[in-house]
Design an enzyme around this catalytic site. Structure first.
Site, mmCIF file in Angstrom:
data_model
loop_
_atom_site.group_PDB
_atom_site.id
_atom_site.type_symbol
_atom_site.label_atom_id
_atom_site.label_comp_id
_atom_site.label_asym_id
_atom_site.label_seq_id
_atom_site.Cartn_x
_atom_site.Cartn_y
_atom_site.Cartn_z
ATOM 1 N N GLY A 82 37.645 44.303 29.226
ATOM 2 C CA GLY A 82 37.105 45.656 29.333
ATOM 3 C C GLY A 82 36.457 46.063 28.044
ATOM 4 O O GLY A 82 37.087 45.984 26.978
ATOM 5 N N ASN A 94 46.701 48.309 34.188
ATOM 6 C CA ASN A 94 45.685 47.362 34.651
ATOM 7 C C ASN A 94 45.878 47.208 36.152
ATOM 8 O O ASN A 94 46.947 46.795 36.589
ATOM 9 C CB ASN A 94 45.877 46.019 33.933
ATOM 10 C CG ASN A 94 45.008 44.908 34.485
ATOM 11 O OD1 ASN A 94 45.340 43.750 34.361
ATOM 12 N ND2 ASN A 94 43.883 45.238 35.100
ATOM 13 N N GLY A 95 44.847 47.542 36.912
ATOM 14 C CA GLY A 95 44.956 47.406 38.367
ATOM 15 C C GLY A 95 44.271 48.559 39.071
ATOM 16 O O GLY A 95 43.442 49.252 38.480
ATOM 17 N N CYS A 110 46.109 37.301 41.669
ATOM 18 C CA CYS A 110 44.640 37.282 41.808
ATOM 19 C C CYS A 110 44.094 35.905 41.402
ATOM 20 O O CYS A 110 44.133 35.539 40.226
ATOM 21 C CB CYS A 110 44.029 38.366 40.926
ATOM 22 S SG CYS A 110 42.244 38.241 40.815
ATOM 23 N N CYS A 131 36.715 43.743 46.142
ATOM 24 C CA CYS A 131 38.110 43.768 45.703
ATOM 25 C C CYS A 131 38.561 45.217 45.580
ATOM 26 O O CYS A 131 37.816 46.052 45.067
ATOM 27 C CB CYS A 131 38.239 43.090 44.342
ATOM 28 S SG CYS A 131 39.891 43.233 43.652
ATOM 29 N N CYS A 148 46.188 35.843 45.926
ATOM 30 C CA CYS A 148 45.293 36.712 46.686
ATOM 31 C C CYS A 148 43.937 36.018 46.691
ATOM 32 O O CYS A 148 43.483 35.527 45.654
ATOM 33 C CB CYS A 148 45.152 38.076 46.006
ATOM 34 S SG CYS A 148 43.872 39.099 46.769
#
Ligand code: SF4
Length: 472
Positions: free
Chosen positions: A35, A109-110, A249, A395, A448
Protein backbone atom coordinates in the site's frame (compact mmCIF):
# COMPACT_ATOMS: atom_id res chain seq x y z
CA UNK A 1 0.34 2.44 -14.76
CA UNK A 2 0.28 -1.35 -14.62
CA UNK A 3 -2.86 -3.34 -15.11
CA UNK A 4 -2.81 -5.35 -11.89
CA UNK A 5 -4.98 -6.20 -8.94
CA UNK A 6 -3.83 -3.76 -6.29
CA UNK A 7 -2.41 -4.86 -2.98
CA UNK A 8 -4.52 -4.06 0.01
CA UNK A 9 -2.75 -3.04 3.19
CA UNK A 10 0.10 -4.08 5.40
CA UNK A 11 0.10 -4.20 9.20
CA UNK A 12 2.82 -4.53 11.82
CA UNK A 13 2.81 -4.63 15.64
CA UNK A 14 5.60 -4.53 18.23
CA UNK A 15 5.37 -5.41 21.92
CA UNK A 16 8.21 -4.91 24.38
CA UNK A 17 10.92 -2.88 22.65
CA UNK A 18 12.28 0.47 23.78
CA UNK A 19 12.18 1.71 20.17
CA UNK A 20 8.84 0.18 19.23
CA UNK A 21 7.74 3.00 16.90
CA UNK A 22 11.05 2.85 15.03
CA UNK A 23 10.69 -0.91 14.53
CA UNK A 24 7.10 -0.46 13.35
CA UNK A 25 8.30 2.16 10.86
CA UNK A 26 11.01 -0.19 9.55
CA UNK A 27 8.45 -2.99 9.30
CA UNK A 28 6.18 -0.72 7.27
CA UNK A 29 9.08 0.12 5.00
CA UNK A 30 9.41 -3.61 4.19
CA UNK A 31 5.64 -3.80 3.62
CA UNK A 32 5.46 -0.72 1.37
CA UNK A 33 4.47 -2.85 -1.65
CA UNK A 34 1.17 -3.61 0.13
CA UNK A 35 0.00 0.00 0.00
CA UNK A 36 1.48 3.30 -1.10
CA UNK A 37 -1.25 5.82 -0.41
CA UNK A 38 -0.86 6.45 3.31
CA UNK A 39 0.90 5.10 6.36
CA UNK A 40 0.78 5.54 10.11
CA UNK A 41 2.22 4.42 13.42
CA UNK A 42 0.56 4.50 16.86
CA UNK A 43 2.68 3.96 19.97
CA UNK A 44 2.12 3.61 23.70
CA UNK A 45 4.36 4.38 26.63
CA UNK A 46 2.08 2.38 28.93
CA UNK A 47 -0.30 5.26 29.51
CA UNK A 48 -0.91 7.41 26.45
CA UNK A 49 -1.51 6.37 22.84
CA UNK A 50 0.18 8.64 20.34
CA UNK A 51 -0.36 8.58 16.60
CA UNK A 52 1.19 9.93 13.43
CA UNK A 53 -0.24 9.22 10.00
CA UNK A 54 -0.10 10.95 6.65
CA UNK A 55 -0.62 10.47 2.95
CA UNK A 56 2.38 9.24 0.98
CA UNK A 57 5.20 6.73 1.25
CA UNK A 58 6.61 5.50 4.56
CA UNK A 59 10.04 7.06 3.91
CA UNK A 60 8.45 10.46 3.25
CA UNK A 61 6.10 10.41 6.25
CA UNK A 62 8.53 9.49 9.03
CA UNK A 63 11.81 11.02 10.14
CA UNK A 64 13.78 11.09 13.41
CA UNK A 65 11.79 14.02 14.72
CA UNK A 66 8.39 12.43 13.99
CA UNK A 67 9.46 9.12 15.50
CA UNK A 68 10.79 10.85 18.64
CA UNK A 69 7.19 11.98 19.23
CA UNK A 70 6.09 8.33 19.34
CA UNK A 71 7.72 7.04 22.54
CA UNK A 72 7.02 3.75 24.28
CA UNK A 73 7.64 0.03 24.00
CA UNK A 74 4.40 -0.83 22.18
CA UNK A 75 3.47 0.19 18.64
CA UNK A 76 1.35 -0.76 15.67
CA UNK A 77 1.68 0.42 12.07
CA UNK A 78 -0.29 0.39 8.86
CA UNK A 79 0.38 1.08 5.22
CA UNK A 80 -2.62 1.51 3.02
CA UNK A 81 -3.99 1.28 -0.41
CA UNK A 82 -7.69 2.01 -0.05
CA UNK A 83 -10.12 -0.86 -0.49
CA UNK A 84 -13.22 0.50 1.22
CA UNK A 85 -13.67 4.22 1.79
CA UNK A 86 -11.87 6.82 -0.28
CA UNK A 87 -8.17 7.36 0.11
CA UNK A 88 -8.17 10.63 2.06
CA UNK A 89 -6.11 11.11 5.21
CA UNK A 90 -9.35 10.65 7.11
CA UNK A 91 -9.23 6.97 6.24
CA UNK A 92 -5.51 6.47 6.86
CA UNK A 93 -4.74 4.05 9.69
CA UNK A 94 -4.15 3.28 12.54
CA UNK A 95 -7.55 4.56 13.68
CA UNK A 96 -7.39 5.80 17.29
CA UNK A 97 -10.46 6.17 19.48
CA UNK A 98 -11.32 6.90 23.07
CA UNK A 99 -14.29 4.85 24.16
CA UNK A 100 -15.89 3.39 27.28
CA UNK A 101 -13.28 0.60 27.12
CA UNK A 102 -10.35 3.07 27.11
CA UNK A 103 -7.96 4.15 24.34
CA UNK A 104 -7.64 1.84 21.35
CA UNK A 105 -5.75 2.09 18.07
CA UNK A 106 -6.48 -0.33 15.25
CA UNK A 107 -4.85 -1.28 11.95
CA UNK A 108 -6.69 -3.58 9.56
CA UNK A 109 -5.79 -5.49 6.41
CA UNK A 110 -8.82 -6.89 4.60
CA UNK A 111 -12.38 -5.96 3.85
CA UNK A 112 -15.51 -6.48 5.93
CA UNK A 113 -18.32 -7.66 3.72
CA UNK A 114 -21.08 -6.85 6.24
CA UNK A 115 -19.69 -3.41 7.16
CA UNK A 116 -22.43 -1.46 5.34
CA UNK A 117 -25.22 -3.27 7.21
CA UNK A 118 -23.62 -2.77 10.61
CA UNK A 119 -22.86 0.86 9.90
CA UNK A 120 -26.44 1.60 8.85
CA UNK A 121 -27.71 0.00 12.04
CA UNK A 122 -25.31 2.04 14.21
CA UNK A 123 -26.11 5.28 12.42
CA UNK A 124 -29.84 4.70 12.97
CA UNK A 125 -29.00 4.40 16.68
CA UNK A 126 -27.14 7.73 16.59
CA UNK A 127 -23.50 6.62 16.25
CA UNK A 128 -21.19 9.06 14.50
CA UNK A 129 -18.39 7.67 12.35
CA UNK A 130 -15.09 9.54 11.87
CA UNK A 131 -14.17 7.79 8.63
CA UNK A 132 -15.77 6.10 5.64
CA UNK A 133 -13.56 3.03 6.09
CA UNK A 134 -15.04 -0.35 7.01
CA UNK A 135 -12.34 -0.83 9.67
CA UNK A 136 -13.96 1.72 12.00
CA UNK A 137 -16.89 -0.69 12.41
CA UNK A 138 -14.67 -2.88 14.59
CA UNK A 139 -13.98 -0.11 17.11
CA UNK A 140 -17.68 0.80 17.27
CA UNK A 141 -18.51 -2.84 17.92
CA UNK A 142 -15.88 -2.95 20.68
CA UNK A 143 -17.30 0.22 22.27
CA UNK A 144 -20.87 -1.07 22.13
CA UNK A 145 -20.09 -4.59 23.33
CA UNK A 146 -21.82 -5.61 26.55
CA UNK A 147 -18.72 -7.56 27.59
CA UNK A 148 -17.00 -5.90 30.53
CA UNK A 149 -13.34 -6.71 29.82
CA UNK A 150 -11.58 -5.27 26.81
CA UNK A 151 -10.36 -8.66 25.64
CA UNK A 152 -13.88 -10.09 25.71
CA UNK A 153 -15.24 -6.98 23.97
CA UNK A 154 -12.68 -7.37 21.15
CA UNK A 155 -13.54 -11.06 20.80
CA UNK A 156 -17.24 -10.16 20.74
CA UNK A 157 -16.66 -7.48 18.06
CA UNK A 158 -14.62 -9.82 15.87
CA UNK A 159 -17.36 -12.45 16.01
CA UNK A 160 -19.81 -9.91 14.56
CA UNK A 161 -17.86 -8.93 11.48
CA UNK A 162 -17.72 -11.02 8.34
CA UNK A 163 -15.15 -11.10 5.60
CA UNK A 164 -11.39 -10.71 5.55
CA UNK A 165 -9.49 -9.21 8.45
CA UNK A 166 -6.01 -9.45 9.81
CA UNK A 167 -6.00 -6.83 12.55
CA UNK A 168 -3.55 -5.51 15.09
CA UNK A 169 -4.77 -3.38 17.99
CA UNK A 170 -2.99 -1.30 20.57
CA UNK A 171 -4.16 -0.26 24.05
CA UNK A 172 -1.96 1.53 26.60
CA UNK A 173 -0.45 -1.75 27.77
CA UNK A 174 -1.42 -4.51 25.33
CA UNK A 175 -1.06 -5.51 21.70
CA UNK A 176 -3.76 -7.71 20.15
CA UNK A 177 -3.38 -9.56 16.83
CA UNK A 178 -6.22 -11.51 15.21
CA UNK A 179 -7.26 -13.13 11.95
CA UNK A 180 -10.71 -13.82 10.57
CA UNK A 181 -11.95 -17.40 10.96
CA UNK A 182 -11.27 -18.20 7.29
CA UNK A 183 -7.76 -16.72 7.31
CA UNK A 184 -8.03 -14.79 4.05
CA UNK A 185 -5.15 -12.42 4.64
CA UNK A 186 -1.80 -13.37 6.17
CA UNK A 187 -0.54 -12.40 9.64
CA UNK A 188 2.71 -13.80 11.00
CA UNK A 189 4.12 -13.75 14.54
CA UNK A 190 7.80 -13.55 15.43
CA UNK A 191 10.20 -12.65 18.21
CA UNK A 192 13.36 -10.62 18.66
CA UNK A 193 15.43 -12.49 21.27
CA UNK A 194 16.35 -10.79 24.55
CA UNK A 195 19.90 -9.47 24.95
CA UNK A 196 21.86 -8.46 28.05
CA UNK A 197 20.22 -5.05 27.94
CA UNK A 198 16.84 -5.73 26.29
CA UNK A 199 13.97 -8.09 26.95
CA UNK A 200 12.33 -10.31 24.36
CA UNK A 201 10.15 -8.50 21.83
CA UNK A 202 7.01 -9.97 20.27
CA UNK A 203 6.22 -8.85 16.72
CA UNK A 204 3.43 -9.35 14.20
CA UNK A 205 3.41 -8.47 10.49
CA UNK A 206 1.51 -9.16 7.30
CA UNK A 207 4.63 -10.68 5.77
CA UNK A 208 7.85 -12.05 7.23
CA UNK A 209 10.01 -9.73 5.08
CA UNK A 210 9.20 -7.15 7.79
CA UNK A 211 10.81 -9.43 10.40
CA UNK A 212 14.05 -9.72 8.44
CA UNK A 213 14.62 -5.97 8.54
CA UNK A 214 14.15 -5.71 12.32
CA UNK A 215 16.04 -8.87 13.26
CA UNK A 216 12.98 -10.89 14.30
CA UNK A 217 12.59 -14.62 13.78
CA UNK A 218 9.38 -16.06 12.36
CA UNK A 219 7.63 -18.22 14.92
CA UNK A 220 4.26 -19.07 13.40
CA UNK A 221 1.17 -17.62 11.73
CA UNK A 222 -1.70 -16.24 13.79
CA UNK A 223 -4.28 -18.92 13.05
CA UNK A 224 -7.70 -18.29 11.49
CA UNK A 225 -10.12 -17.40 14.30
CA UNK A 226 -7.26 -16.83 16.76
CA UNK A 227 -6.44 -13.76 18.82
CA UNK A 228 -2.95 -13.44 20.31
CA UNK A 229 -2.53 -10.99 23.19
CA UNK A 230 0.82 -9.61 24.36
CA UNK A 231 0.86 -7.73 27.66
CA UNK A 232 2.68 -7.31 30.98
CA UNK A 233 1.42 -10.77 32.02
CA UNK A 234 3.11 -12.39 28.97
CA UNK A 235 1.72 -13.71 25.68
CA UNK A 236 -1.46 -15.74 25.51
CA UNK A 237 -3.70 -16.90 22.75
CA UNK A 238 -7.34 -17.85 22.40
CA UNK A 239 -9.81 -18.71 19.67
CA UNK A 240 -12.51 -16.05 19.69
CA UNK A 241 -14.44 -18.03 17.03
CA UNK A 242 -14.36 -21.55 15.67
CA UNK A 243 -12.21 -21.65 12.55
CA UNK A 244 -14.19 -22.06 9.32
CA UNK A 245 -12.90 -23.92 6.25
CA UNK A 246 -9.66 -22.10 5.45
CA UNK A 247 -9.53 -19.76 2.46
CA UNK A 248 -6.03 -18.26 2.32
CA UNK A 249 -5.81 -15.76 -0.55
CA UNK A 250 -3.94 -17.64 -3.28
CA UNK A 251 -3.16 -14.34 -5.03
CA UNK A 252 -0.73 -13.54 -2.19
CA UNK A 253 1.47 -16.27 -3.69
CA UNK A 254 0.79 -15.29 -7.30
CA UNK A 255 1.48 -11.58 -7.01
CA UNK A 256 0.88 -9.58 -3.83
CA UNK A 257 3.51 -10.80 -1.42
CA UNK A 258 7.23 -10.29 -1.70
CA UNK A 259 9.10 -13.40 -2.90
CA UNK A 260 11.38 -13.20 0.14
CA UNK A 261 8.40 -13.61 2.49
CA UNK A 262 6.91 -16.68 4.08
CA UNK A 263 3.19 -16.36 3.56
CA UNK A 264 0.74 -18.82 5.12
CA UNK A 265 3.90 -20.54 6.33
CA UNK A 266 5.25 -21.13 2.81
CA UNK A 267 8.05 -19.36 0.87
CA UNK A 268 6.50 -17.25 -1.88
CA UNK A 269 9.60 -17.65 -4.05
CA UNK A 270 9.15 -21.43 -4.04
CA UNK A 271 5.48 -21.18 -5.04
CA UNK A 272 6.28 -18.84 -7.93
CA UNK A 273 9.08 -21.01 -9.26
CA UNK A 274 6.77 -24.05 -9.15
CA UNK A 275 4.06 -22.05 -10.97
CA UNK A 276 6.57 -21.42 -13.75
CA UNK A 277 7.66 -25.06 -13.87
CA UNK A 278 4.05 -26.27 -13.94
CA UNK A 279 3.20 -23.75 -16.66
CA UNK A 280 6.08 -25.09 -18.79
CA UNK A 281 4.67 -28.61 -18.40
CA UNK A 282 1.08 -27.56 -19.14
CA UNK A 283 1.76 -25.19 -22.04
CA UNK A 284 5.09 -26.00 -23.71
CA UNK A 285 6.18 -24.14 -26.83
CA UNK A 286 9.25 -24.18 -29.04
CA UNK A 287 11.06 -20.85 -28.64
CA UNK A 288 14.49 -19.23 -28.26
CA UNK A 289 14.23 -17.31 -24.98
CA UNK A 290 12.05 -16.93 -21.88
CA UNK A 291 11.52 -13.27 -20.93
CA UNK A 292 9.85 -12.16 -17.68
CA UNK A 293 7.67 -9.08 -17.32
CA UNK A 294 9.57 -7.52 -14.40
CA UNK A 295 9.39 -7.65 -11.47
CA UNK A 296 6.52 -9.92 -10.58
CA UNK A 297 6.96 -12.33 -13.51
CA UNK A 298 10.66 -13.00 -12.80
CA UNK A 299 10.46 -16.03 -10.50
CA UNK A 300 7.80 -17.83 -12.56
CA UNK A 301 9.92 -17.16 -15.68
CA UNK A 302 12.91 -18.68 -13.91
CA UNK A 303 10.84 -21.80 -13.17
CA UNK A 304 9.59 -21.96 -16.78
CA UNK A 305 13.16 -21.68 -18.11
CA UNK A 306 14.51 -24.36 -15.73
CA UNK A 307 11.71 -26.78 -16.60
CA UNK A 308 11.76 -26.19 -20.37
CA UNK A 309 15.52 -25.84 -20.79
CA UNK A 310 14.96 -22.61 -22.77
CA UNK A 311 17.33 -19.84 -21.56
CA UNK A 312 16.03 -17.00 -19.41
CA UNK A 313 16.89 -13.55 -20.76
CA UNK A 314 16.04 -10.13 -19.34
CA UNK A 315 14.52 -8.65 -22.47
CA UNK A 316 12.55 -6.01 -20.57
CA UNK A 317 14.12 -3.60 -18.09
CA UNK A 318 12.04 -1.85 -15.48
CA UNK A 319 12.61 1.71 -14.36
CA UNK A 320 11.89 1.70 -10.62
CA UNK A 321 12.10 5.44 -10.19
CA UNK A 322 8.82 6.47 -11.77
CA UNK A 323 6.58 8.68 -9.66
CA UNK A 324 2.83 8.91 -9.84
CA UNK A 325 2.39 11.50 -12.55
CA UNK A 326 4.51 12.29 -15.55
CA UNK A 327 4.11 15.04 -18.09
CA UNK A 328 3.65 13.66 -21.56
CA UNK A 329 4.90 15.62 -24.58
CA UNK A 330 2.13 17.31 -26.53
CA UNK A 331 2.91 15.12 -29.49
CA UNK A 332 1.74 11.94 -27.79
CA UNK A 333 4.07 8.98 -27.54
CA UNK A 334 2.41 5.65 -28.26
CA UNK A 335 2.14 3.49 -25.07
CA UNK A 336 3.76 6.31 -23.07
CA UNK A 337 2.68 5.02 -19.63
CA UNK A 338 4.13 1.55 -20.12
CA UNK A 339 7.30 2.89 -21.78
CA UNK A 340 7.99 5.00 -18.69
CA UNK A 341 8.21 1.82 -16.66
CA UNK A 342 9.50 -0.78 -19.10
CA UNK A 343 12.03 -0.66 -21.89
CA UNK A 344 12.89 -3.53 -24.27
CA UNK A 345 16.47 -4.72 -24.73
CA UNK A 346 16.70 -4.81 -28.51
CA UNK A 347 19.81 -6.95 -28.90
CA UNK A 348 18.22 -9.63 -26.69
CA UNK A 349 14.89 -9.67 -28.52
CA UNK A 350 15.93 -9.09 -32.16
CA UNK A 351 14.90 -12.02 -34.38
CA UNK A 352 13.94 -14.21 -31.39
CA UNK A 353 10.93 -16.40 -30.67
CA UNK A 354 10.02 -15.09 -27.21
CA UNK A 355 8.07 -16.73 -24.40
CA UNK A 356 6.82 -13.81 -22.32
CA UNK A 357 5.91 -14.65 -18.71
CA UNK A 358 3.59 -12.51 -16.57
CA UNK A 359 1.58 -13.23 -13.44
CA UNK A 360 -1.81 -12.00 -14.61
CA UNK A 361 -3.83 -10.23 -17.27
CA UNK A 362 -6.48 -8.00 -15.72
CA UNK A 363 -7.94 -5.66 -18.35
CA UNK A 364 -5.49 -6.69 -21.06
CA UNK A 365 -4.49 -3.15 -21.97
CA UNK A 366 -0.96 -3.31 -20.52
CA UNK A 367 -0.26 -6.81 -21.90
CA UNK A 368 -1.23 -5.55 -25.36
CA UNK A 369 1.26 -2.69 -25.09
CA UNK A 370 4.04 -4.94 -23.81
CA UNK A 371 3.54 -7.46 -26.63
CA UNK A 372 3.63 -4.60 -29.13
CA UNK A 373 6.79 -3.24 -27.51
CA UNK A 374 8.51 -6.63 -27.84
CA UNK A 375 7.49 -6.99 -31.47
CA UNK A 376 8.65 -3.42 -32.21
CA UNK A 377 12.03 -4.39 -30.72
CA UNK A 378 12.39 -7.08 -33.41
CA UNK A 379 11.02 -10.28 -31.83
CA UNK A 380 9.89 -12.83 -34.44
CA UNK A 381 7.20 -14.45 -32.29
CA UNK A 382 5.65 -13.63 -28.91
CA UNK A 383 4.11 -16.46 -26.88
CA UNK A 384 2.43 -15.20 -23.72
CA UNK A 385 2.26 -17.47 -20.67
CA UNK A 386 0.44 -16.45 -17.48
CA UNK A 387 1.31 -18.04 -14.13
CA UNK A 388 -2.31 -18.25 -12.91
CA UNK A 389 -5.76 -18.90 -14.43
CA UNK A 390 -7.82 -16.11 -16.08
CA UNK A 391 -9.18 -13.65 -13.47
CA UNK A 392 -12.91 -13.66 -14.11
CA UNK A 393 -14.40 -12.16 -10.96
CA UNK A 394 -13.71 -9.27 -8.58
CA UNK A 395 -12.35 -9.71 -5.07
CA UNK A 396 -14.38 -8.62 -2.02
CA UNK A 397 -11.78 -9.58 0.54
CA UNK A 398 -9.45 -6.62 0.71
CA UNK A 399 -8.10 -6.34 -2.82
CA UNK A 400 -8.81 -3.55 -5.24
CA UNK A 401 -10.05 -5.08 -8.48
CA UNK A 402 -11.91 -3.78 -11.51
CA UNK A 403 -15.55 -4.74 -12.00
CA UNK A 404 -16.43 -7.96 -13.77
CA UNK A 405 -17.27 -5.88 -16.86
CA UNK A 406 -13.69 -4.64 -17.00
CA UNK A 407 -12.00 -8.01 -16.48
CA UNK A 408 -10.96 -9.31 -19.87
CA UNK A 409 -11.00 -12.93 -18.61
CA UNK A 410 -14.69 -12.57 -17.73
CA UNK A 411 -15.68 -11.34 -21.14
CA UNK A 412 -13.42 -12.98 -23.71
CA UNK A 413 -12.25 -16.52 -24.38
CA UNK A 414 -8.51 -17.31 -24.25
CA UNK A 415 -8.18 -17.21 -28.11
CA UNK A 416 -10.02 -13.85 -28.11
CA UNK A 417 -7.69 -12.47 -25.41
CA UNK A 418 -4.72 -13.75 -27.41
CA UNK A 419 -5.96 -11.88 -30.45
CA UNK A 420 -6.64 -8.71 -28.40
CA UNK A 421 -3.15 -8.58 -26.88
CA UNK A 422 -1.57 -9.45 -30.25
CA UNK A 423 0.38 -12.54 -29.12
CA UNK A 424 1.05 -15.57 -31.33
CA UNK A 425 -0.14 -17.94 -28.60
CA UNK A 426 -1.50 -17.46 -25.08
CA UNK A 427 -1.85 -19.98 -22.24
CA UNK A 428 -2.72 -19.69 -18.57
CA UNK A 429 -1.75 -21.97 -15.71
CA UNK A 430 -4.65 -24.23 -14.68
CA UNK A 431 -6.26 -23.72 -11.27
CA UNK A 432 -5.25 -27.22 -10.29
CA UNK A 433 -1.66 -26.48 -11.35
CA UNK A 434 -1.67 -23.23 -9.36
CA UNK A 435 -2.97 -24.95 -6.24
CA UNK A 436 -0.34 -27.64 -6.57
CA UNK A 437 2.41 -25.03 -6.98
CA UNK A 438 1.26 -23.32 -3.77
CA UNK A 439 1.70 -26.52 -1.74
CA UNK A 440 -0.32 -29.45 -0.65
CA UNK A 441 -3.71 -28.34 0.58
CA UNK A 442 -4.57 -29.41 4.09
CA UNK A 443 -7.29 -28.23 6.42
CA UNK A 444 -4.91 -25.48 7.56
CA UNK A 445 -3.73 -24.38 4.14
CA UNK A 446 -6.45 -24.35 1.60
CA UNK A 447 -7.00 -21.44 -0.67
CA UNK A 448 -9.50 -18.83 -1.76
CA UNK A 449 -9.59 -18.73 -5.55
CA UNK A 450 -12.84 -16.78 -6.00
CA UNK A 451 -11.34 -14.36 -8.53
CA UNK A 452 -10.69 -17.39 -10.80
CA UNK A 453 -13.97 -19.21 -10.17
CA UNK A 454 -16.58 -16.56 -9.28
CA UNK A 455 -17.59 -18.72 -6.31
CA UNK A 456 -17.32 -16.90 -2.99
CA UNK A 457 -16.80 -18.54 0.40
CA UNK A 458 -18.66 -16.01 2.60
CA UNK A 459 -22.39 -16.25 3.23
CA UNK A 460 -23.38 -12.76 4.13
CA UNK A 461 -22.14 -10.85 1.15
CA UNK A 462 -24.66 -10.60 -1.58
CA UNK A 463 -22.12 -10.70 -4.35
CA UNK A 464 -24.69 -10.54 -7.12
CA UNK A 465 -26.17 -7.39 -5.66
CA UNK A 466 -22.72 -5.80 -5.49
CA UNK A 467 -21.99 -6.85 -9.06
CA UNK A 468 -25.30 -5.44 -10.27
CA UNK A 469 -24.44 -2.15 -8.55
CA UNK A 470 -20.98 -2.14 -10.18
CA UNK A 471 -22.50 -2.53 -13.63
CA UNK A 472 -24.75 0.47 -13.03
FE1 SF4 B 1 -7.36 -13.49 -3.07
FE2 SF4 B 1 -8.77 -13.66 -5.34
FE3 SF4 B 1 -9.76 -14.67 -3.05
FE4 SF4 B 1 -9.53 -12.03 -3.37
S1 SF4 B 1 -10.88 -13.40 -4.54
S2 SF4 B 1 -8.99 -13.20 -1.54
S3 SF4 B 1 -7.64 -11.86 -4.59
S4 SF4 B 1 -7.92 -15.35 -4.19
Amino acid sequence: MFDKFREECGVVAIYGHSEAAKLAYLGLHALQHRGQESAGVASSDGQLLRLHKAMGLVADIFNEEVLSRLPGSLAIGHTRYSTTGDSALLNAQPIRVECNKGSIALAHNGNLVNAADIRKRFERQGSIFQTTSDSEIIVHLIAQSRESSLEEAIADALRRVEGAFSVVMLTPDHVFAARDPRGFRPLAMGRIPATASTRETVVFASETCAFDLIGATYERDVKPGEMVVAGPEGVHSRFYASPLPTTNCIFEHVYFSRPDSLVFGRPVQESRELMGRQLAREAPIDADIVVPVPDSGVTAAMGFALESGIPLQFGLIRNHYVGRTFIEPEQRVRDFGVKLKLNPVRNVLQGKRVILIDDSIVRGTTSRKIVRMIRDAGAKEVHMRISCPPTISPCYYGVDTPTREQLIGANKSVPEICEYIGADTLSYLSLEGLRRACGEETEETSFCSSCYTGKYPTNWVDVHQIQAAEVK
